[in-house]
Motif scaffolding. Structure first.
Motif, PDB file in Angstrom:
ATOM      1  N   ARG A   1     -16.482  11.908  50.780  1.00 55.97           N
ATOM      2  CA  ARG A   1     -15.993  10.570  51.151  1.00 55.97           C
ATOM      3  C   ARG A   1     -15.685  10.506  52.659  1.00 55.97           C
ATOM      4  N   ILE A   2     -15.001  11.519  53.170  1.00 52.74           N
ATOM      5  CA  ILE A   2     -14.655  11.550  54.599  1.00 52.74           C
ATOM      6  C   ILE A   2     -15.920  11.615  55.442  1.00 52.74           C
ATOM      7  N   ALA A   3     -16.840  12.487  55.074  1.00 55.08           N
ATOM      8  CA  ALA A   3     -18.093  12.609  55.844  1.00 55.08           C
ATOM      9  C   ALA A   3     -18.855  11.289  55.833  1.00 55.08           C
ATOM     10  N   LYS A   4     -18.832  10.593  54.724  1.00 55.34           N
ATOM     11  CA  LYS A   4     -19.527   9.297  54.628  1.00 55.34           C
ATOM     12  C   LYS A   4     -18.862   8.256  55.529  1.00 55.34           C
ATOM     13  N   ILE A   5     -17.551   8.228  55.544  1.00 57.18           N
ATOM     14  CA  ILE A   5     -16.841   7.300  56.432  1.00 57.18           C
ATOM     15  C   ILE A   5     -17.211   7.585  57.883  1.00 57.18           C
ATOM     16  N   LEU A   6     -17.204   8.847  58.257  1.00 56.89           N
ATOM     17  CA  LEU A   6     -17.555   9.211  59.633  1.00 56.89           C
ATOM     18  C   LEU A   6     -19.001   8.842  59.945  1.00 56.89           C
ATOM     19  N   SER A   7     -19.891   9.142  59.029  1.00 52.74           N
ATOM     20  CA  SER A   7     -21.316   8.853  59.226  1.00 52.74           C
ATOM     21  C   SER A   7     -21.574   7.353  59.317  1.00 52.74           C
ATOM     22  N   ASP A   8     -21.045   6.612  58.369  1.00 50.52           N
ATOM     23  CA  ASP A   8     -21.286   5.171  58.317  1.00 50.52           C
ATOM     24  C   ASP A   8     -20.668   4.425  59.490  1.00 50.52           C
ATOM     25  N   ASN A   9     -19.618   4.991  60.081  1.00 55.78           N
ATOM     26  CA  ASN A   9     -18.863   4.296  61.119  1.00 55.78           C
ATOM     27  C   ASN A   9     -18.906   4.976  62.485  1.00 55.78           C
ATOM     28  N   GLU A  10     -19.798   5.945  62.656  1.00 50.94           N
ATOM     29  CA  GLU A  10     -19.816   6.699  63.913  1.00 50.94           C
ATOM     30  C   GLU A  10     -19.866   5.785  65.132  1.00 50.94           C
ATOM     31  N   GLN A  11     -20.788   4.852  65.145  1.00 53.95           N
ATOM     32  CA  GLN A  11     -20.952   3.978  66.305  1.00 53.95           C
ATOM     33  C   GLN A  11     -19.689   3.149  66.553  1.00 53.95           C
ATOM     34  N   LEU A  12     -19.112   2.615  65.505  1.00 54.86           N
ATOM     35  CA  LEU A  12     -17.900   1.820  65.635  1.00 54.86           C
ATOM     36  C   LEU A  12     -16.725   2.681  66.108  1.00 54.86           C
ATOM     37  N   ILE A  13     -16.612   3.878  65.563  1.00 64.49           N
ATOM     38  CA  ILE A  13     -15.553   4.806  65.982  1.00 64.49           C
ATOM     39  C   ILE A  13     -15.678   5.089  67.471  1.00 64.49           C
ATOM     40  N   VAL A  14     -16.885   5.362  67.924  1.00 60.74           N
ATOM     41  CA  VAL A  14     -17.111   5.676  69.333  1.00 60.74           C
ATOM     42  C   VAL A  14     -16.852   4.450  70.208  1.00 60.74           C
ATOM     43  N   GLN A  15     -17.335   3.298  69.813  1.00 62.71           N
ATOM     44  CA  GLN A  15     -17.121   2.082  70.618  1.00 62.71           C
ATOM     45  C   GLN A  15     -15.631   1.761  70.731  1.00 62.71           C
ATOM     46  N   ARG A  16     -14.943   1.748  69.614  1.00 56.76           N
ATOM     47  CA  ARG A  16     -13.516   1.435  69.642  1.00 56.76           C
ATOM     48  C   ARG A  16     -12.709   2.529  70.338  1.00 56.76           C
ATOM     49  N   GLY A  17     -13.111   3.785  70.106  1.00 60.17           N
ATOM     50  CA  GLY A  17     -12.443   4.892  70.784  1.00 60.17           C
ATOM     51  C   GLY A  17     -12.615   4.810  72.286  1.00 60.17           C
ATOM     52  N   SER A  18     -13.805   4.424  72.738  1.00 55.39           N
ATOM     53  CA  SER A  18     -14.057   4.259  74.170  1.00 55.39           C
ATOM     54  C   SER A  18     -13.188   3.140  74.745  1.00 55.39           C
ATOM     55  N   GLN A  19     -13.110   2.034  74.030  1.00 51.82           N
ATOM     56  CA  GLN A  19     -12.268   0.926  74.490  1.00 51.82           C
ATOM     57  C   GLN A  19     -10.813   1.363  74.610  1.00 51.82           C
ATOM     58  N   ARG A  20     -10.341   2.080  73.633  1.00 52.55           N
ATOM     59  CA  ARG A  20      -8.963   2.590  73.649  1.00 52.55           C
ATOM     60  C   ARG A  20      -8.772   3.533  74.844  1.00 52.55           C
ATOM     61  N   PHE A  21      -9.758   4.398  75.070  1.00 48.05           N
ATOM     62  CA  PHE A  21      -9.693   5.339  76.190  1.00 48.05           C
ATOM     63  C   PHE A  21      -9.662   4.592  77.523  1.00 48.05           C
ATOM     64  N   TRP A  22     -10.515   3.593  77.675  1.00 46.74           N
ATOM     65  CA  TRP A  22     -10.564   2.848  78.945  1.00 46.74           C
ATOM     66  C   TRP A  22      -9.285   2.063  79.200  1.00 46.74           C
ATOM     67  N   GLU A  23      -8.606   1.659  78.137  1.00 48.16           N
ATOM     68  CA  GLU A  23      -7.306   1.015  78.318  1.00 48.16           C
ATOM     69  C   GLU A  23      -6.296   2.005  78.888  1.00 48.16           C
ATOM     70  N   ARG A  24      -6.397   3.256  78.459  1.00 46.87           N
ATOM     71  CA  ARG A  24      -5.473   4.292  78.928  1.00 46.87           C
ATOM     72  C   ARG A  24      -5.908   4.872  80.274  1.00 46.87           C
ATOM     73  N   CYS A  25      -7.205   4.976  80.469  1.00 45.83           N
ATOM     74  CA  CYS A  25      -7.764   5.593  81.686  1.00 45.83           C
ATOM     75  C   CYS A  25      -8.868   4.679  82.216  1.00 45.83           C
ATOM     76  N   PRO A  26      -8.519   3.599  82.894  1.00 41.70           N
ATOM     77  CA  PRO A  26      -9.539   2.610  83.277  1.00 41.70           C
ATOM     78  C   PRO A  26     -10.521   3.079  84.353  1.00 41.70           C
ATOM     79  N   ASN A  27     -10.136   4.012  85.190  1.00 44.81           N
ATOM     80  CA  ASN A  27     -11.010   4.438  86.289  1.00 44.81           C
ATOM     81  C   ASN A  27     -11.653   5.784  85.977  1.00 44.81           C
TER      82      ASN A  27
END
Length: 158
Positions: A38-64
């Motif tokens: 189940r966990i592997a499927k969540i990660l697989s199915d949502n990899e792109q979304l996880i990365v996109q949202r994670g990047s947005q969160r990161f840029w909010e913390r570290c914009p430059n």
């Protein structure tokens, strides 16, 4: 290497059958199979979304940062690497072991990022953000299971 493979190889290296304690570890591994899938499927199915949202969160913390410089190639490279780590976490969850992360994902990783002149503190923070996004998509029980694999990457980069 999976927990099962490790148990078998350890017993075989000593020319013996698995001990009762090892059989209980195997039994626990089998019992958690549905959860790991189940966990592997969540990660697989949502990899792109996880990365996109994670990047947005990161840029909010570290914009430059180079990944947020407007250079699409750098952004794509960073996000490709982050997706690769999400996939390695899925492998590790399925294996029930940090071995895939250790053997595939973290050997020489510090040196690589240092050679590319990417600050390790940025990579560590980006992985924290990826972890936060991934676990936000899971039940508390699944988040507790997957969290240590992300933490392994964070420790390896620290």
């Amino acid at each position: 290497m999976s927990v099962v493979t490790e148990l078998i190889l350890n017993a075989d290296s000593e020319s013996r059958y698995p001990a009762p304690k090892e059989l209980r570890i195997f039994q626990d591994f089998v019992k958690t199979g549905d959860q790991r899938i189940r966990i592997a499927k969540i990660l697989s199915d949502n990899e792109q979304l996880i990365v996109q949202r994670g990047s947005q969160r990161f840029w909010e913390r570290c914009p430059n940062t180079p990944s947020n410089s407007g250079n699409e190639r750098k952004t794509a490279s960073c996000q490709r690497d982050q997706g690769w780590y999400v996939r390695l976490v899925a492998y590790s969850v399925l294996a029930g072991s940090e071995k895939p992360l250790e053997e595939i994902g973290t050997v020489g990783i510090k040196e690589m990022y240092n050679n590319l002149e990417i600050p390790l503190r940025n990579i560590v923070e980006a992985m924290r953000c990826i972890k936060e996004e991934a676990v936000s998509m899971m039940s508390e029980e699944d988040a507790v299971e997957v969290g240590p694999y992300f933490d392994y990457i964070i420790r390896a980069l620290s």
